[in-house]
Motif scaffolding. Structure first.
Motif, mmCIF file in Angstrom:
data_model
loop_
_atom_site.group_PDB
_atom_site.id
_atom_site.type_symbol
_atom_site.label_atom_id
_atom_site.label_comp_id
_atom_site.label_asym_id
_atom_site.label_seq_id
_atom_site.Cartn_x
_atom_site.Cartn_y
_atom_site.Cartn_z
ATOM 1 N N LEU A 88 41.967 31.044 40.064
ATOM 2 C CA LEU A 88 40.951 31.415 39.085
ATOM 3 C C LEU A 88 39.564 31.068 39.594
ATOM 4 N N THR A 89 38.576 31.825 39.159
ATOM 5 C CA THR A 89 37.183 31.467 39.422
ATOM 6 C C THR A 89 36.783 30.348 38.467
ATOM 7 N N VAL A 90 35.593 29.793 38.665
ATOM 8 C CA VAL A 90 35.121 28.729 37.766
ATOM 9 C C VAL A 90 34.935 29.247 36.344
ATOM 10 N N SER A 91 34.749 30.565 36.198
ATOM 11 C CA SER A 91 34.599 31.152 34.862
ATOM 12 C C SER A 91 35.934 31.618 34.292
ATOM 13 N N GLY A 92 37.045 31.379 35.025
ATOM 14 C CA GLY A 92 38.363 31.683 34.495
ATOM 15 C C GLY A 92 38.924 33.046 34.841
ATOM 16 N N LYS A 93 38.266 33.797 35.718
ATOM 17 C CA LYS A 93 38.772 35.109 36.117
ATOM 18 C C LYS A 93 39.899 34.963 37.141
ATOM 19 N N GLN A 94 40.909 35.841 37.037
ATOM 20 C CA GLN A 94 41.986 35.836 38.018
ATOM 21 C C GLN A 94 41.461 36.367 39.342
ATOM 22 N N VAL A 95 41.823 35.705 40.431
ATOM 23 C CA VAL A 95 41.294 36.068 41.753
ATOM 24 C C VAL A 95 42.156 37.109 42.452
ATOM 25 N N TRP A 96 43.492 36.949 42.389
ATOM 26 C CA TRP A 96 44.383 37.771 43.210
ATOM 27 C C TRP A 96 45.298 38.661 42.374
ATOM 28 N N ASN A 97 45.478 39.877 42.828
ATOM 29 C CA ASN A 97 46.385 40.824 42.198
ATOM 30 C C ASN A 97 47.783 40.628 42.788
ATOM 31 N N SER A 98 48.534 39.727 42.189
ATOM 32 C CA SER A 98 49.896 39.438 42.629
ATOM 33 C C SER A 98 50.732 39.056 41.422
ATOM 34 N N THR A 99 52.029 39.042 41.565
ATOM 35 C CA THR A 99 52.916 38.816 40.424
ATOM 36 C C THR A 99 52.708 37.438 39.786
ATOM 37 N N ASN A 100 52.406 36.437 40.594
ATOM 38 C CA ASN A 100 52.198 35.093 40.056
ATOM 39 C C ASN A 100 50.737 34.652 40.105
ATOM 40 N N GLY A 101 49.854 35.575 40.493
ATOM 41 C CA GLY A 101 48.430 35.260 40.537
ATOM 42 C C GLY A 101 48.005 34.423 41.720
ATOM 43 N N ARG A 102 48.919 34.238 42.689
ATOM 44 C CA ARG A 102 48.627 33.374 43.832
ATOM 45 C C ARG A 102 48.830 34.115 45.140
ATOM 46 N N LEU A 103 48.262 33.548 46.201
ATOM 47 C CA LEU A 103 48.550 34.032 47.551
ATOM 48 C C LEU A 103 49.950 33.584 47.960
ATOM 49 N N THR A 104 50.542 34.321 48.901
ATOM 50 C CA THR A 104 51.851 33.903 49.407
ATOM 51 C C THR A 104 51.685 32.705 50.329
ATOM 52 N N GLN A 105 52.788 32.016 50.600
ATOM 53 C CA GLN A 105 52.734 30.871 51.501
ATOM 54 C C GLN A 105 52.302 31.300 52.893
ATOM 55 N N SER A 106 52.749 32.485 53.320
ATOM 56 C CA SER A 106 52.355 33.003 54.637
ATOM 57 C C SER A 106 50.856 33.254 54.696
ATOM 58 N N GLU A 107 50.314 33.854 53.641
ATOM 59 C CA GLU A 107 48.864 34.106 53.604
ATOM 60 C C GLU A 107 48.088 32.794 53.598
ATOM 61 N N THR A 108 48.569 31.838 52.824
ATOM 62 C CA THR A 108 47.927 30.530 52.766
ATOM 63 C C THR A 108 47.950 29.850 54.125
ATOM 64 N N ASN A 109 49.089 29.881 54.789
ATOM 65 C CA ASN A 109 49.208 29.255 56.111
ATOM 66 C C ASN A 109 48.251 29.882 57.117
ATOM 67 N N GLN A 110 48.079 31.195 57.044
ATOM 68 C CA GLN A 110 47.157 31.875 57.950
ATOM 69 C C GLN A 110 45.712 31.447 57.696
ATOM 70 N N LEU A 111 45.367 31.268 56.425
ATOM 71 C CA LEU A 111 44.022 30.794 56.087
ATOM 72 C C LEU A 111 43.797 29.382 56.618
ATOM 73 N N PHE A 112 44.789 28.534 56.471
ATOM 74 C CA PHE A 112 44.676 27.175 56.997
ATOM 75 C C PHE A 112 44.461 27.197 58.502
ATOM 76 N N LEU A 113 45.269 27.980 59.191
ATOM 77 C CA LEU A 113 45.236 28.010 60.655
ATOM 78 C C LEU A 113 43.916 28.573 61.179
ATOM 79 N N LYS A 114 43.447 29.649 60.557
ATOM 80 C CA LYS A 114 42.283 30.356 61.091
ATOM 81 C C LYS A 114 40.953 29.763 60.638
#
Length: 284
Positions: A88-114
């Motif tokens: 969510l943004t600081v104003s409460g808006k949903q950030v990602w269009n996904s079934t659970n509203g979150r990034l996948t673990q693979s996407e998260t890991n790539q962000l961490f690495l890069k």
């Protein structure tokens, strides 16, 4: 640009000034460029642009709403929707269009690495440079926000400087402070002198560890490395023309206003390190 005879012996970190959403994530990002700007430390990449003026300047283009450099990697949603990767943004808006509203673990890991791991590696490497004696993690804050340990909202000072300690910068119990109390008190005096022309509407010009006590960057690097770390927050009221911006880009007038603040802060930092030329961190 500031004309200087020498680079200041400090590392400047600007973790929340980026606006970029990586191409693979753009299609699932639900927020606008304006949302991304307002969720970041708005225009901090201009306000703290000391690239040519300090020994080490570390900045990321990645938007805070994608991956937050000032959070622990274990601080993740759904436990914290405003964790290292956001739901969510600081104003409460949903950030990602996904079934659970979150990034996948693979996407998260790539962000961490890069992005995340590289940013913190650069901070660690900068802190062991013998030319560097101080780290400053640079942020901006909203004019009005929730009060500490209260449901009420309150107006904030023009500057907040933090080391994780008490309102005087001393050891409070629990976590180690990230910089000597004397260093924060000197910084407070220098800011008060340099920005004495600022109208504060009866509020303190500078507060220590209020409303913020410092974030993950200063806690992690300031308690492990050889140099002290200070977090600084500047009230956006000092440089934003309005809370509801019509453009994500600053005007020439906005840039001039930020340049004046930046130049004044440069001289504050210069005086600070001249008074504290060593890297000693005995602050408790």
């Amino acid at each position: 640009m500031i004309i200087v005879e020498r680079k200041l012996p400090i590392v400047i970190s600007v973790p929340h000034g980026g606006l970029m959403v990586p191409q693979p994530l753009r299609k699932k990002c639900l927020v606008t460029n304006h949302d991304i700007l307002m969720d970041s430390d708005t225009w901090s990449q201009h306000l703290y642009h000391y690239k040519d003026d300090v020994e080490k300047y570390i900045f990321t283009n990645i938007a805070r709403i994608v991956v937050d450099m000032n959070r622990d990697k274990q601080d993740t949603p759904p436990g914290n929707p405003d964790g290292v990767v956001k739901m969510l943004t600081v104003s409460g808006k949903q950030v990602w269009n996904s079934t659970n509203g979150r990034l996948t673990q693979s996407e998260t890991n790539q962000l961490f690495l890069k992005y995340y791991d590289r940013y913190h590696y650069k901070l660690g490497a900068a802190a062991i440079d013998p030319k560097v004696v101080l780290g400053i993690d640079c942020h901006t804050m909203l004019d009005v926000g929730p009060a500490t340990k209260s449901a009420h909202w309150e107006k904030r000072p023009m500057f907040c400087i933090s080391n994780g300690g008490s309102r005087t910068g001393h050891f409070l119990g629990g976590l180690q402070v990230t910089a000597p109390a004397e260093l924060l008190q000197k910084l407070k005096i220098l800011i008060e002198s340099t920005f004495s022309h600022i109208s504060t509407d009866g509020l303190p010009l500078v507060e220590i560890n209020n409303p913020f006590k410092g974030g993950y960057i200063t806690r992690f690097h300031g308690t492990r490395g050889r140099i002290p770390w200070i977090q600084i927050e500047i009230n956006r009221k000092m440089y934003l023309p309005a809370s509801n911006l019509t453009s994500i880009h600053p005007t020439e007038v906005d840039l001039l206003r930020m340049r004046d603040i930046k130049n004044r802060l440069y001289h504050v930092f210069s005086s600070l390190v001249d008074d504290y030329p060593t890297t000693r961190k005995t602050a408790q």
